[in-house]
Design a protein around this motif. Structure first.
Motif, short mmCIF file in Angstrom:
data_model
loop_
_atom_site.label_atom_id
_atom_site.label_comp_id
_atom_site.label_asym_id
_atom_site.label_seq_id
_atom_site.Cartn_x
_atom_site.Cartn_y
_atom_site.Cartn_z
N GLU A 114 0.81 -1.21 0.00
CA GLU A 114 0.00 0.00 0.00
C GLU A 114 0.85 1.27 0.00
OE1 GLU A 114 -3.12 0.27 -0.42
OE2 GLU A 114 -3.63 -1.85 -0.33
N LYS A 115 2.18 1.12 -0.02
CA LYS A 115 3.05 2.29 0.01
C LYS A 115 2.94 3.09 -1.29
CE LYS A 115 4.96 1.34 4.02
NZ LYS A 115 4.77 2.20 5.20
N GLU A 116 3.51 4.29 -1.23
CA GLU A 116 3.57 5.12 -2.42
C GLU A 116 4.52 4.49 -3.44
OE1 GLU A 116 1.87 7.84 -3.27
OE2 GLU A 116 0.70 7.51 -1.45
N PRO A 117 4.43 4.86 -4.74
CA PRO A 117 5.26 4.22 -5.77
C PRO A 117 6.75 4.23 -5.47
CG PRO A 117 3.55 5.54 -6.79
CD PRO A 117 3.46 5.79 -5.31
N ARG A 118 7.26 5.36 -4.97
CA ARG A 118 8.70 5.41 -4.69
C ARG A 118 9.08 4.47 -3.56
NH1 ARG A 118 11.21 11.15 -3.22
NH2 ARG A 118 10.04 10.73 -1.32
N GLN A 119 8.24 4.37 -2.52
CA GLN A 119 8.52 3.46 -1.41
C GLN A 119 8.39 2.01 -1.84
OE1 GLN A 119 5.54 5.24 1.19
NE2 GLN A 119 7.17 5.96 2.55
N PHE A 120 7.36 1.71 -2.66
CA PHE A 120 7.22 0.33 -3.12
C PHE A 120 8.36 -0.05 -4.05
CE2 PHE A 120 5.83 -2.77 -6.25
CZ PHE A 120 5.44 -3.81 -5.42
N GLU A 121 8.83 0.88 -4.86
CA GLU A 121 9.95 0.60 -5.75
C GLU A 121 11.16 0.18 -4.93
OE1 GLU A 121 12.70 2.95 -9.06
OE2 GLU A 121 11.19 4.02 -7.89
N TYR A 122 11.42 0.86 -3.83
CA TYR A 122 12.54 0.48 -2.96
C TYR A 122 12.29 -0.88 -2.33
CZ TYR A 122 15.72 0.53 1.02
OH TYR A 122 16.67 0.19 1.94
N PHE A 123 11.08 -1.10 -1.84
CA PHE A 123 10.73 -2.39 -1.23
C PHE A 123 10.89 -3.53 -2.25
CE2 PHE A 123 7.10 -5.37 -1.21
CZ PHE A 123 7.50 -6.19 -0.18
N HIS A 124 10.44 -3.33 -3.47
CA HIS A 124 10.52 -4.37 -4.49
C HIS A 124 11.97 -4.66 -4.86
CE1 HIS A 124 8.67 -6.15 -8.38
NE2 HIS A 124 8.48 -6.97 -7.37
N ARG A 125 12.79 -3.62 -4.90
CA ARG A 125 14.20 -3.81 -5.24
C ARG A 125 14.90 -4.56 -4.11
NH1 ARG A 125 14.91 0.55 -7.36
NH2 ARG A 125 15.33 -0.09 -9.51
N VAL A 126 14.60 -4.19 -2.87
CA VAL A 126 15.19 -4.90 -1.72
C VAL A 126 14.77 -6.37 -1.76
CG1 VAL A 126 15.14 -5.12 0.80
CG2 VAL A 126 15.39 -2.87 -0.25
N MET A 127 13.53 -6.62 -2.08
CA MET A 127 13.02 -7.99 -2.17
C MET A 127 13.80 -8.78 -3.22
SD MET A 127 9.11 -9.11 -3.11
CE MET A 127 8.68 -10.82 -3.37
N GLY A 128 14.04 -8.16 -4.39
CA GLY A 128 14.79 -8.83 -5.44
C GLY A 128 16.23 -9.10 -5.03
N TYR A 129 16.88 -8.14 -4.37
CA TYR A 129 18.26 -8.34 -3.92
C TYR A 129 18.35 -9.45 -2.88
CZ TYR A 129 19.57 -3.99 -6.31
OH TYR A 129 19.81 -3.03 -7.27
N LEU A 130 17.39 -9.51 -1.98
CA LEU A 130 17.40 -10.57 -0.96
C LEU A 130 17.24 -11.94 -1.60
CD1 LEU A 130 15.25 -8.95 1.89
CD2 LEU A 130 17.72 -9.34 1.87
N MET A 131 16.37 -12.03 -2.61
CA MET A 131 16.18 -13.32 -3.28
C MET A 131 17.45 -13.74 -4.01
SD MET A 131 12.32 -12.93 -4.79
CE MET A 131 10.90 -12.91 -3.69
N LEU A 132 18.12 -12.78 -4.69
CA LEU A 132 19.37 -13.10 -5.35
C LEU A 132 20.44 -13.52 -4.33
CD1 LEU A 132 19.60 -10.28 -8.05
CD2 LEU A 132 19.03 -12.68 -8.41
N SER A 133 20.48 -12.82 -3.20
CA SER A 133 21.44 -13.18 -2.14
C SER A 133 21.18 -14.60 -1.65
CB SER A 133 21.34 -12.20 -0.98
OG SER A 133 21.62 -10.89 -1.42
#
Length: 489
Positions: free
Chosen positions: A8-27
């Protein structure tokens, strides 16, 4: 739910959350690859590099958007994502399934953020460079395109599905949220426009349009301008109000004011106010076509009102109401125009000698007469036929006032393309206004006129010069019988 709150975050906050999620999965995939594959080095430190990228991401994002633009920010962050994927591919030695999953995730990011092909190409070239540098200095060269364990492949597909799923879920929720917002704002806009439309009926059309466009402000101010003022009222309306019931009186008044206001709107006049059956209209503010043209337009409007009054009078007579006539006065001169009153209640009107003069000319005019001042006459005399009137003394005006009566437009009856046709005889009244007639109505109008001509010609054959109906031949008495009858007597 935590996921729900993040989504439910704003687009800029969700963009950061989605990127963090992707980096964690790659890690996670790199760490599992480290523990399940032999002869690998330093992959365990890859999450630290990803953690560094996650930490600097918010500050870098704000700085880029503040210093440059949102597009530049997206381009730079995508390039960083390409570098992260390149490091991941180097760490897993291009493991076939894991590599395709990482590239699909990068492609999804490019499409979702609308990254141009040129930026994607540059990011791919940079990623290739980073990939080889990582192999040379960190992870070394090993057997490429090796098959990973089944568990790692399943986990990678789960991570990819989760990454795509969260992104798609957010996009759907965001679309629904934006549609709801748009519908809400659309309803509010319609509501305010409806209220503005209702309130605008209490103010001149030109005024509230200027306010809505930001050209004028609702504050007490006025200016001095040369304008043409029109004043009219219905002859004998006060006496008529004593004989008609209120409903009939209201119908006549509203019918009259409605038609006159429509004509004023057509000619661009500013309707100042209604005072019972009287109408005050002026030309020259808030928009003006020049003093001379404003005066001519005002006179043209007065003639159109007089024509319209003929139609209204015929209709009212058929409805059983008495014949009503109007008087009109027109004056041109300098007036103060603007907002008068208090801060919480003001009126847009004109003040000045010529406003009073127009009202006095109207009261001095005869039935269906348009009386204009000498200054108005000087502006319109080249286009309109005017008859001089004897100087008159008007209440509140010093000295005799030279006035003129508007008759008609010059050569109006000799112009083949004239827009008005007005012919009146006893029992016959024809008024044709091409300015209001629609093109698709012409065939029906021609048919009606042809039928009328046939009917008139038939009536002419049926009657003699005295208007008496002619007898048929068998009804006529032969002359011989008439003589015999008279001789017998």
């Amino acid at each position: 739910m935590p996921l729900e709150s993040w989504v439910e975050k704003e687009p800029r906050q969700f963009e950061y959350f989605h990127r963090v999620m992707g980096y964690l999965m790659l890690s996670l995939l790199v760490v599992i690859y480290y523990y399940t594959s032999p002869d690998v080095n330093y992959q365990i430190y890859v999450p630290l590099f990803f953690l560094f990228a996650v930490i600097i991401n918010p500050k870098l994002s704000r700085w880029l958007q503040y210093r440059f633009s949102k597009k530049i920010k997206n381009y730079v962050l995508f390039v960083i994502d390409a570098v992260v994927v390149a490091v991941t591919l180097s760490a897993i030695h291009l493991s076939l399934v894991l590599s395709f999953i990482a590239l699909f995730a990068l492609l999804y990011t490019a499409i979702n953020n609308k990254i141009p092909f040129l930026i994607v190409s540059m990011a791919i070239l940079l990623g290739i460079v980073v990939f080889y540098l990582s192999n040379i200095f960190i992870f070394g060269f090993a057997e490429y395109f090796d098959h990973a364990s089944t568990e790692l492949i399943v986990l990678s597909f789960i991570c990819l599905s989760a990454y795509f799923g969260v992104g798609g879920y957010y996009q759907n929720r965001r679309t629904h949220y934006l549609n709801t917002k748009r519908k809400y704002y659309y309803e509010q806009m319609n509501r305010y426009m409806e209220l503005a439309n209702q309130l605008s009926r209490y103010a001149p059309l030109q005024l509230w349009q200027s306010i809505l466009r930001g050209e004028a402000q609702a504050k007490i101010e006025y200016k001095r301008k040369k304008m043409t003022i029109f004043f009219s009222d219905i002859q004998g309306f006060t006496e008529l109000s004593e004989t008609l019931i209120p409903d009939d009186l209201a119908f006549l008044l509203n019918d009259y004011l409605s038609h006159m206001t429509d004509i004023a709107k057509q000619y661009g006049g500013t309707v100042d106010k209604f005072m019972g059956d009287a109408i005050l209209i002026f030309f020259g503010d808030p928009h003006s076509n020049g003093v001379a043209q404003d005066a001519k337009t005002c006179v043209e409007m007065a003639l159109a009102m007089r024509q319209q009054m003929k139609l209204l009078r015929e209709r009212w007579l058929k409805m059983g109401y008495p014949a009503l006539h109007i008087r009109m006065g027109v004056s041109t001169g300098y007036c103060h125009v603007g907002n008068y009153g208090a801060a919480h209640r003001m009126a847009y009107t004109i003040v000045g000698r010529d406003a009073n003069l127009a009202a006095r000319l109207q009261s001095a005019a005869k039935v269906d007469e348009i009386l204009i001042s000498d200054e108005t006459y000087q502006l319109v005399k080249s286009d309109y036929l005017c008859a001089p009137k004897p100087p008159i003394f008007l209440k509140g005006i010093q000295g005799p006032v030279k006035t003129w009566q508007i008759m008609e437009k010059h050569n109006v009856r000799n112009i083949d393309n004239q827009q008005w046709f007005d012919y009146e005889a006893k029992g016959f009244h024809l008024v044709l206004n091409f300015d209001e007639a629609q093109n698709f109505e012409y065939p029906e109008m021609v048919k009606a006129l042809k039928d009328m001509v046939k009917r008139i010609e038939l009536q002419q054959k049926l009657t003699n010069s005295q208007g008496i109906v002619k007898l048929n031949s068998e009804d006529e008495i032969p002359q011989e019988i008439k003589r015999e009858t008279f001789s017998l007597h």
